[in-house]
Design an enzyme around this catalytic site. Structure first.
Site, PDB file in Angstrom:
ATOM      1  N   SER A 214       0.849  -1.190   0.000  1.00  0.00           N
ATOM      2  CA  SER A 214       0.000   0.000   0.000  1.00  0.00           C
ATOM      3  C   SER A 214       0.892   1.249   0.000  1.00  0.00           C
ATOM      4  O   SER A 214       1.744   1.379  -0.878  1.00  0.00           O
ATOM      5  CB  SER A 214      -0.956  -0.058   1.192  1.00  0.00           C
ATOM      6  OG  SER A 214      -1.995   0.890   1.062  1.00  0.00           O
TER       7      SER A 214
ATOM      8  N   ASP B 264      -8.906  -6.682  -4.231  1.00  0.00           N
ATOM      9  CA  ASP B 264      -8.137  -5.589  -3.637  1.00  0.00           C
ATOM     10  C   ASP B 264      -8.858  -4.250  -3.773  1.00  0.00           C
ATOM     11  O   ASP B 264      -9.704  -4.065  -4.651  1.00  0.00           O
ATOM     12  CB  ASP B 264      -6.785  -5.506  -4.354  1.00  0.00           C
ATOM     13  CG  ASP B 264      -5.689  -4.864  -3.535  1.00  0.00           C
ATOM     14  OD1 ASP B 264      -5.995  -4.124  -2.591  1.00  0.00           O
ATOM     15  OD2 ASP B 264      -4.516  -5.109  -3.857  1.00  0.00           O
TER      16      ASP B 264
ATOM     17  N   HIS C  22      -6.864  -6.317   0.049  1.00  0.00           N
ATOM     18  CA  HIS C  22      -5.741  -5.409   0.260  1.00  0.00           C
ATOM     19  C   HIS C  22      -4.702  -5.996   1.213  1.00  0.00           C
ATOM     20  O   HIS C  22      -3.509  -5.760   1.059  1.00  0.00           O
ATOM     21  CB  HIS C  22      -6.255  -4.072   0.788  1.00  0.00           C
ATOM     22  CG  HIS C  22      -5.298  -2.945   0.607  1.00  0.00           C
ATOM     23  ND1 HIS C  22      -4.747  -2.619  -0.618  1.00  0.00           N
ATOM     24  CD2 HIS C  22      -4.780  -2.055   1.496  1.00  0.00           C
ATOM     25  CE1 HIS C  22      -3.942  -1.577  -0.470  1.00  0.00           C
ATOM     26  NE2 HIS C  22      -3.932  -1.222   0.798  1.00  0.00           N
TER      27      HIS C  22
END
Length: 340
Positions: free
Chosen positions: A143, A287, A314
């Site tokens: 991320s 995701d 995610h």
């Protein structure tokens, strides 16, 4: 600090109170405890003076050392607690790390420190302090950590042996487009309409916003389990987020970057071709980030490879470990052996 964050994370803490456990990690107040625990508090020089960041090394391998960059910005090393179930038996050394402003590290209240360039410089100082180099240094970022890893590689790729960009796109505008045109409409129509109306008004302190996301977004695209079944460490990394850092850089929205946040407009698609080190891009079918975009990224990178976690979101290390860890471990070992 914004009230909506407190409401959400307080609710998370209450939800998981039955799972709560005392954090017993030793932060190392003397040289003996640091040596025994693998913890090192590294001094970092910044334009605003010296601060300390927390790291913890697990395992020892002279040629495979993985520095883990957490997400957020402003979240914590706890998102990688599950790595302890997979890396040690593969003899892969890894380093947990709280970036400046996060959890065990110093948390200065100066927003001028929250810039990509300063975080890149911080990672470089951590690398030097931990004796990482092109013969052993793998940089893993998930991320926001994936953004930071890319930015580090643009400036310092000569120090890298390999890199992993996990669950992160190369354009935040493309991320926002995907969130609003693909993910949002997967919600019930009336729910998404209400969420977008809250965003339009900028009414992010409305507890209804986080309530809707907790019910209709997080369990489908952040970690694909009912929230009362989320692993303790995944919850803790959300509980311990520093909202000062997160809001300044990312903003409040879960469907893009809030106008005025410092990361708004970030886009490095055209620069990916300049990263020559072996790089694994990890995406997941469910995701918050577009898996097709992440597969495209892997093809733009001269030495890129793509790993899809078909059951993941995610935090695919938690909801699709069956694909996530074998693929990640295979990449690290193939680079180490020269087979990549």
């Amino acid at each position: 600090m914004k009230r909506c964050f407190y409401l959400f994370f307080a609710a998370i803490g209450l939800l998981f109170s039955c799972q709560s456990q005392t954090n017993t990690e030793e932060t190392g107040t003397d040289s003996t405890s640091v040596a025994e625990s693998g913890v090192q508090l590294i001094p970092i020089q910044t334009p605003k003076g010296e601060f300390r960041v927390w790291t913890k090394t697990v395992g020892a391998n002279p040629t495979m050392k993985v520095l883990l960059l957490h997400g957020g910005p402003g979240m914590t090393h706890e998102q990688y607690g599950i790595f302890e179930d997979y890396f040690p038996q593969e003899n892969i050394e890894f380093i947990l790390y709280d970036q400046l402003g996060s959890f065990y590290s110093d948390q200065p209240e100066d927003s001028t420190l929250w810039t990509i360039d300063r975080f890149v410089d911080e990672v470089e100082q951590v690398r030097v302090a931990l004796d990482l180099d092109k013969d052993n240094f793998y940089l893993y970022g998930q991320s926001w950590g994936g953004m930071l890893a890319m930015e580090y590689a643009f400036k310092h790729q000569e120090n890298l042996k390999g890199m992993v960009i996990s669950n992160m796109m190369a354009s935040l505008d493309d991320y926002e487009k995907y969130a609003k045109e693909v993910l949002g409409p997967q919600m019930p129509e009336e729910v998404y309409k209400e969420v977008m109306e809250i965003e339009r008004k900028g009414d992010f302190e409305n507890p209804r916003y986080m309530q809707l996301l907790a019910e209709h977004h997080y369990p489908f695209h952040v970690l694909r389990k009912p929230m009362n079944e989320w692993p303790v460490l995944a919850v803790k990394t959300m509980e311990h987020v520093n909202p000062n850092v997160y809001v300044f850089m990312q903003g409040h929205s879960e469907f893009g970057i809030t106008p005025g946040a410092s990361l708004k407009g970030w886009d490095v698609k055209a620069e990916l071709k300049n990263i020559a080190v072996p790089t694994l891009v990890i995406g997941a079918t469910h995701d918050t980030m577009d898996p097709a975009h992440m597969e495209w990224m892997s093809k733009e990178l001269p030495n890129g490879s793509f790993l899809l976690c078909p059951n993941g979101s995610h935090l695919s290390q938690y909801d699709d470990p069956e694909h996530f860890f074998p693929g990640l471990i295979r990449f690290i070992k193939e680079v180490d052996s020269g087979k990549f």
